[in-house]
Design a protein around this motif. Sequence first.
Motif, PDB file in Angstrom:
ATOM      1  N   VAL A  83       0.857  -1.185   0.000  1.00  0.00           N
ATOM      2  CA  VAL A  83       0.000   0.000   0.000  1.00  0.00           C
ATOM      3  C   VAL A  83       0.894   1.236   0.000  1.00  0.00           C
ATOM      4  O   VAL A  83       1.803   1.353   0.821  1.00  0.00           O
ATOM      5  CB  VAL A  83      -0.913   0.027   1.245  1.00  0.00           C
ATOM      6  CG1 VAL A  83      -1.786   1.268   1.242  1.00  0.00           C
ATOM      7  CG2 VAL A  83      -1.756  -1.230   1.327  1.00  0.00           C
ATOM      8  N   ALA A  84       0.640   2.138  -0.956  1.00  0.00           N
ATOM      9  CA  ALA A  84       1.353   3.414  -1.007  1.00  0.00           C
ATOM     10  C   ALA A  84       0.331   4.541  -0.834  1.00  0.00           C
ATOM     11  O   ALA A  84      -0.862   4.281  -0.694  1.00  0.00           O
ATOM     12  CB  ALA A  84       2.090   3.550  -2.335  1.00  0.00           C
ATOM     13  N   ASP A  85       0.791   5.774  -0.839  1.00  0.00           N
ATOM     14  CA  ASP A  85      -0.114   6.904  -0.637  1.00  0.00           C
ATOM     15  C   ASP A  85      -1.119   7.058  -1.777  1.00  0.00           C
ATOM     16  O   ASP A  85      -2.274   7.380  -1.533  1.00  0.00           O
ATOM     17  CB  ASP A  85       0.686   8.206  -0.499  1.00  0.00           C
ATOM     18  CG  ASP A  85       1.487   8.222   0.793  1.00  0.00           C
ATOM     19  OD1 ASP A  85       1.073   7.534   1.740  1.00  0.00           O
ATOM     20  OD2 ASP A  85       2.515   8.913   0.835  1.00  0.00           O
ATOM     21  N   ASP A  86      -0.659   6.832  -3.015  1.00  0.00           N
ATOM     22  CA  ASP A  86      -1.531   7.098  -4.162  1.00  0.00           C
ATOM     23  C   ASP A  86      -1.859   5.865  -4.999  1.00  0.00           C
ATOM     24  O   ASP A  86      -2.535   5.975  -6.020  1.00  0.00           O
ATOM     25  CB  ASP A  86      -0.910   8.166  -5.054  1.00  0.00           C
ATOM     26  CG  ASP A  86       0.439   7.735  -5.605  1.00  0.00           C
ATOM     27  OD1 ASP A  86       1.027   6.785  -5.062  1.00  0.00           O
ATOM     28  OD2 ASP A  86       0.899   8.356  -6.579  1.00  0.00           O
ATOM     29  N   HIS A  87      -1.366   4.692  -4.613  1.00  0.00           N
ATOM     30  CA  HIS A  87      -1.665   3.481  -5.384  1.00  0.00           C
ATOM     31  C   HIS A  87      -1.513   2.220  -4.522  1.00  0.00           C
ATOM     32  O   HIS A  87      -0.940   2.265  -3.443  1.00  0.00           O
ATOM     33  CB  HIS A  87      -0.778   3.389  -6.633  1.00  0.00           C
ATOM     34  CG  HIS A  87       0.684   3.232  -6.315  1.00  0.00           C
ATOM     35  ND1 HIS A  87       1.499   4.297  -6.048  1.00  0.00           N
ATOM     36  CD2 HIS A  87       1.456   2.138  -6.195  1.00  0.00           C
ATOM     37  CE1 HIS A  87       2.721   3.860  -5.801  1.00  0.00           C
ATOM     38  NE2 HIS A  87       2.729   2.549  -5.869  1.00  0.00           N
TER      39      HIS A  87
ATOM     40  N   VAL B 187      -8.439   6.592   0.112  1.00  0.00           N
ATOM     41  CA  VAL B 187      -7.228   6.900   0.867  1.00  0.00           C
ATOM     42  C   VAL B 187      -6.494   5.593   1.127  1.00  0.00           C
ATOM     43  O   VAL B 187      -7.114   4.568   1.414  1.00  0.00           O
ATOM     44  CB  VAL B 187      -7.599   7.582   2.208  1.00  0.00           C
ATOM     45  CG1 VAL B 187      -6.360   7.926   3.001  1.00  0.00           C
ATOM     46  CG2 VAL B 187      -8.432   8.818   1.946  1.00  0.00           C
ATOM     47  N   GLY B 188      -5.177   5.626   1.005  1.00  0.00           N
ATOM     48  CA  GLY B 188      -4.387   4.417   1.189  1.00  0.00           C
ATOM     49  C   GLY B 188      -4.502   3.799   2.564  1.00  0.00           C
ATOM     50  O   GLY B 188      -4.262   2.610   2.747  1.00  0.00           O
ATOM     51  N   ASP B 189      -4.879   4.589   3.584  1.00  0.00           N
ATOM     52  CA  ASP B 189      -4.981   4.073   4.948  1.00  0.00           C
ATOM     53  C   ASP B 189      -6.138   3.100   5.122  1.00  0.00           C
ATOM     54  O   ASP B 189      -6.183   2.353   6.093  1.00  0.00           O
ATOM     55  CB  ASP B 189      -5.156   5.228   5.937  1.00  0.00           C
ATOM     56  CG  ASP B 189      -3.940   6.131   5.960  1.00  0.00           C
ATOM     57  OD1 ASP B 189      -2.858   5.677   5.548  1.00  0.00           O
ATOM     58  OD2 ASP B 189      -4.084   7.296   6.378  1.00  0.00           O
ATOM     59  N   THR B 190      -7.107   3.100   4.208  1.00  0.00           N
ATOM     60  CA  THR B 190      -8.283   2.224   4.356  1.00  0.00           C
ATOM     61  C   THR B 190      -8.000   0.808   3.888  1.00  0.00           C
ATOM     62  O   THR B 190      -8.818  -0.078   4.103  1.00  0.00           O
ATOM     63  CB  THR B 190      -9.475   2.789   3.576  1.00  0.00           C
ATOM     64  OG1 THR B 190      -9.124   2.879   2.186  1.00  0.00           O
ATOM     65  CG2 THR B 190      -9.878   4.148   4.099  1.00  0.00           C
TER      66      THR B 190
END
Length: 142
Positions: free
Chosen positions: A11-15, A58-61
Motif C-alpha cells: 500500500v502506497a499513498d496514491d496506489h 485513501v491508502g490508509d483504508t
Amino acid sequence: MIREDGRIIAVADDHLWLQTTQKTTCDSCLGRHACGQRLLQNLNESHGLLKVPLLDAVGDTYRQGETVTIGIEESTLLRATMLAYLMPLFLLMLMAFVGQQLGGELLSIIGALLGLGGGALWVRHRLSKEDCHSRFQPRLLK
C-alpha cells in the motif's frame, strides 16, 4: 465491466500493488482431473503484479493481504487492444505495399519491417502520455 480479484501486496499513498492470478479455461473444463494440461498449468501458474491508482480512496483504508476487486470497461480494453495490435499490423502492411510498388520484394520486406517497428514505436509513444496512460488503468471497485 471486466472484473478481477486481487490480493494487496503493498500500500502506497496514491496506489496499491495487487497480485492477481491468471486463469485459464482449465478451471471450467469437466475433464480437468484427468488432464495433463491442468497439471502443467498448476506447475507454471503465473502471477501478475498490478499497480492500481487510488483515485477517490485513501491508502490508509486498505491493508496488506486484503482482497479487493478491480475492473476495467470492455470498450477501454477493446481500444487498447486495437491500438497495440492493429496499428503496427496496419503500418506493416501499408509499408510492405509501398515497398513492393517502389522496387520489388527486398524493398517490400524492408518496408514491412520499418512499418512494424514504426507502429510499435508510435504505440509506445502514444501510451506514454499521462492522459492516455491513466485512461487504461484498472479501477478499484470494492
